[in-house]
Scaffold this motif. Structure first.
Motif, mmCIF file in Angstrom:
data_model
loop_
_atom_site.group_PDB
_atom_site.id
_atom_site.type_symbol
_atom_site.label_atom_id
_atom_site.label_comp_id
_atom_site.label_asym_id
_atom_site.label_seq_id
_atom_site.Cartn_x
_atom_site.Cartn_y
_atom_site.Cartn_z
ATOM 1 N N PRO A 95 0.818 -1.219 0.000
ATOM 2 C CA PRO A 95 0.000 0.000 0.000
ATOM 3 C C PRO A 95 0.850 1.267 0.000
ATOM 4 C CG PRO A 95 -0.880 -1.606 1.544
ATOM 5 C CD PRO A 95 0.442 -2.139 1.085
ATOM 6 N N GLY A 96 0.420 2.224 -0.828
ATOM 7 C CA GLY A 96 1.106 3.491 -0.907
ATOM 8 C C GLY A 96 2.396 3.461 -1.697
ATOM 9 N N GLU A 97 2.765 2.280 -2.207
ATOM 10 C CA GLU A 97 4.026 2.160 -2.943
ATOM 11 C C GLU A 97 3.759 1.626 -4.349
ATOM 12 O OE1 GLU A 97 8.533 0.410 -2.124
ATOM 13 O OE2 GLU A 97 6.992 0.245 -0.581
ATOM 14 N N PHE A 98 3.598 0.319 -4.489
ATOM 15 C CA PHE A 98 3.272 -0.272 -5.783
ATOM 16 C C PHE A 98 2.871 -1.727 -5.571
ATOM 17 C CE2 PHE A 98 7.825 -1.011 -5.216
ATOM 18 C CZ PHE A 98 7.972 -2.356 -5.572
ATOM 19 N N GLY A 99 2.424 -2.357 -6.630
ATOM 20 C CA GLY A 99 2.075 -3.765 -6.595
ATOM 21 C C GLY A 99 2.659 -4.476 -7.793
ATOM 22 N N VAL A 100 2.860 -5.780 -7.640
ATOM 23 C CA VAL A 100 3.357 -6.618 -8.734
ATOM 24 C C VAL A 100 2.482 -7.860 -8.830
ATOM 25 C CG1 VAL A 100 5.281 -7.970 -9.647
ATOM 26 C CG2 VAL A 100 5.729 -5.823 -8.429
ATOM 27 N N ARG A 101 1.925 -8.093 -9.994
ATOM 28 C CA ARG A 101 1.215 -9.347 -10.247
ATOM 29 C C ARG A 101 1.676 -9.907 -11.587
ATOM 30 N NH1 ARG A 101 -3.837 -7.933 -9.561
ATOM 31 N NH2 ARG A 101 -4.520 -7.768 -11.727
#
Length: 424
Positions: free
Chosen positions: A392-398
């Motif tokens: 949260p508040g940074e980034f995500g990787v899928r």
């Protein structure tokens, strides 16, 4: 489900990282497709040799459904338009408040209920059975369904209702045939649809191949200032050029930390994480692929989390084999992420959702790779493999690729991403 290299318009540094473009790729000049970006304009259809599901296979599906009805003490199933109707009959029929119904009894021939003024169109589409019962606008179609049950010798017993049937249709049928019991038809419909035939696997393979090519072309159109909607439109055009209907959604920057993106305005800028998720259909059978990259040069943090995500995806695939419970595949991916220090369970930062879903005629269908699902895997079952790491508040990787269970393991329909800067 994506692979290989970018087309022109996506420059690569000597180290392999994506370089931000100062402007969108220039369209070709002249010709009817001049407005298309060059990577999309260069695409050609990939639909040669597609073999639709045969009538013989659909007859075998109905025979299997009848055997499952007998095993589960269900006397008939009722289905309205949707993927299950298409699965058994090949009929595509638009929705609406007027009933178009399909009744498959455990014994005997199927029957159909449709509005009288639609009878001609219905008979053009129906290829199995000739019992078509029609109703006028001032009549009750539910009474016709009850009549079908009676004529098939079902005066007492149990009717299976397919999961997508709308409540008002079920309720009207229940009132028209109150002596019968009503249950979920999942043991029959999901019992048939969860294991795919070689013909179904071939269609899904083609859908995945097409989406991989669409990803490659769409990624090549990324440019500074682009919006997610502009990217999605490019991906839609790419699928069309390849001969399929499909699209790829995108999120940029911090919006990638939400599994399904954000409605807040986004414009692509140097250093943004880009999460892209999409697919298409071939004769109804779906693909579902996700890739995550960085627009520009990835940081060490980006690479660390991307590689952790890829390790989790690999762990899920390695765990998938006949006889293994669905939940064990989810547990294998989740363990990689929790061992790193994220989580535990569904807590953030970490893996906030199940590892995968079944896929076939529906993009999401039974069964699911999630804790608590002890259903054993069997050859022919198809799933997405898509653990996600959300910070949260940074980034995500899928990263997401689909696979099918084989006799001795599992096989991807598409080649997983090689690296954060080599997504396809």
């Amino acid at each position: 489900m994506n692979r290989r290299t970018f087309l022109s318009s996506t420059a690569m540094t000597a180290g392999g990282a994506l370089v931000a473009c100062a402007a969108p790729p220039a369209p070709a000049t002249g010709g009817p497709d001049a407005s298309l970006p060059e990577p999309i304009r260069a695409l050609t259809p990939m639909t040669d040799g597609i073999v639709p599901i045969t009538d013989d296979e659909r007859r075998a599906r109905m025979a299997k459904a009848q055997a499952l009805m007998a095993a589960n003490r269900i006397d008939a199933v009722f289905i309205e338009p949707g993927t299950s109707l298409f699965y058994y009959t090949g009929i595509r029929w638009g929705g609406g408040e007027r009933m178009f119904g399909f009744v498959l009894p455990a014994k005997g021939d199927p029957a159909y209920v449709c509005p009288k003024f639609e009878e001609g169109r219905a008979r053009e589409l129906i290829r199995f059975g000739d019992d078509v019962r029609t109703w006028e606008e001032d009549e009750s179609p539910a009474r016709l369904v009850a009549g079908i049950f009676k004529d098939r010798g079902i005066r007492t017993g149990t009717i299976g209702i397919e999961e997508r049937v709308r409540f008002f249709l079920y309720d009207n049928i229940r009132q028209a045939a109150p002596a019968l019991a009503y249950v979920s038809a999942d043991p029959v419909t999901a019992g048939c649809r969860t294991v795919k035939s070689p013909a179904e696997l071939a269609l899904m393979q083609r859908a995945n191949d097409i989406t991989v090519a669409a990803f490659r072309a769409a990624i090549a159109t990324l440019h500074e200032g682009m919006t997610p909607d502009e990217f999605t439109q490019n991906s839609r055009l790419a699928h069309e050029r390849l001969g399929a209907s499909g699209a790829i959604d995108a999120s940029f920057g911090v919006a990638t930390s939400s599994p399904h993106g954000s409605i807040l305005p986004q414009r692509l800028k140097e250093g943004d994480v880009v999460l892209m998720d999409g697919g298409c259909g071939v004769d109804g059978y779906r693909s579902d692929i996700t890739r995550t990259i960085v627009f520009g040069t990835p940081t060490d943090r980006h690479r660390q989390i991307w590689e952790l995500e890829r390790k989790a995806q690999d762990a899920a695939l390695a765990a998938a084999r006949p006889g293994v419970a669905c939940e064990a595949v989810d547990a294998a991916a989740r363990k990689v992420i929790t061992d790193f220090g994220f989580g535990p369970d569904y807590k953030l930062p970490g893996l906030p959702h199940r590892t995968g879903h079944g896929i076939g005629l529906d993009g999401h269908e039974w069964p699911y790779l999630v804790r608590g699902n002890r259903l054993p895997l069997a050859p022919g079952m198809c799933f997405s493999d898509e653990p996600m790491i959300a910070i949260p508040g940074e980034f995500g990787v899928r990263l997401e690729d689909d696979f099918h269970v084989t006799e001795d393991g599992a096989q991807m329909f598409s080649k997983p991403a090689e690296a954060i800067d080599k997504p396809v």
